[in-house]
Write an enzyme that holds these catalytic residues in place. Sequence first.
Site, PDB file in Angstrom:
ATOM      1  N   PRO A   1       0.808  -1.228   0.000  1.00  0.00           N
ATOM      2  CA  PRO A   1       0.000   0.000   0.000  1.00  0.00           C
ATOM      3  C   PRO A   1       0.839   1.275   0.000  1.00  0.00           C
ATOM      4  O   PRO A   1       1.874   1.367   0.673  1.00  0.00           O
ATOM      5  CB  PRO A   1      -0.820  -0.122   1.291  1.00  0.00           C
ATOM      6  CG  PRO A   1      -0.948  -1.589   1.501  1.00  0.00           C
ATOM      7  CD  PRO A   1       0.357  -2.171   1.041  1.00  0.00           C
ATOM      8  N   CYS A   2       0.355   2.258  -0.749  1.00  0.00           N
ATOM      9  CA  CYS A   2       1.133   3.472  -0.970  1.00  0.00           C
ATOM     10  C   CYS A   2       0.672   4.663  -0.131  1.00  0.00           C
ATOM     11  O   CYS A   2       1.363   5.688  -0.082  1.00  0.00           O
ATOM     12  CB  CYS A   2       1.073   3.864  -2.447  1.00  0.00           C
ATOM     13  SG  CYS A   2      -0.590   4.347  -3.013  1.00  0.00           S
ATOM     14  N   GLN A   3      -0.472   4.567   0.536  1.00  0.00           N
ATOM     15  CA  GLN A   3      -1.072   5.761   1.138  1.00  0.00           C
ATOM     16  C   GLN A   3      -0.101   6.512   2.049  1.00  0.00           C
ATOM     17  O   GLN A   3      -0.028   7.749   2.005  1.00  0.00           O
ATOM     18  CB  GLN A   3      -2.330   5.391   1.943  1.00  0.00           C
ATOM     19  CG  GLN A   3      -3.485   4.893   1.102  1.00  0.00           C
ATOM     20  CD  GLN A   3      -3.504   3.378   1.031  1.00  0.00           C
ATOM     21  OE1 GLN A   3      -2.471   2.731   1.087  1.00  0.00           O
ATOM     22  NE2 GLN A   3      -4.704   2.803   0.896  1.00  0.00           N
TER      23      GLN A   3
END
Length: 239
Positions: free
Chosen positions: A72-74
């Site tokens: 995940p990049c958030q």
Amino acid sequence: MPSFYEFFAGGGMANAGLGPKWDCLLANDIDSMKADVYCANWGREHFLELDINLVEPADLPGKADLAWASFPCQDLSLAGNYQGIGHRSDLRQTRSGTFWPFWDLMTRLKNEDRGPPLIVLENVCGALTSNGGRDFVRISECLSVADYRFGALVIDAKHFLPQSRPRLFFLGISSHLCIPHETLSNAPISPWHSPALVKAQSLLSHQAKQNWAWWNLPCPPMMTTRFVDLIEDDPIGCD
């Protein structure tokens, strides 16, 4: 046929990119909607819908040639206030911090002599600068300590499609494998090694730099198609 594991699989874009000449031994994601999309695209028999923190080596069949992880990049972007991947021991795990259970899984596979000789990590370019570059260093150190020859590339979709979408790719290759000379460069090369990537690499320890590789990709073709060329002046089939 070479084989792979796909973690944080989403709809299976790594599967789509690798194509039919690669065999997916296992794909994993926690999101049920993404799981439905993946299974509709690629079948359910090798899909494991489970939190990465709960995945065990016994869940992974065989010994894959490649492990692909688009974690995940958030928290490596403005969307997550650049909280980053944190530390392996953090009790409160950020979304991007799921890198750590993935990496622990790779370490445990290595201890079973099942470590994938190839590892690809994909994320946003915020991973170059989050936490003052410390997240980039932590990921790099993991690859280095695990005895991978590794490097990173910034690849922008604009070189292939009429859309700008830069992404950071780590590529790690087991030091036991012979790496063709032509895939290596003595120095950063444009457009694959951006100034931000070069700066992030400068923060690595001496040992990590010893294991670093400036990967040499062919120059991208000249783009001749623009987004405006794909838009219909009078769309058909739209209400």
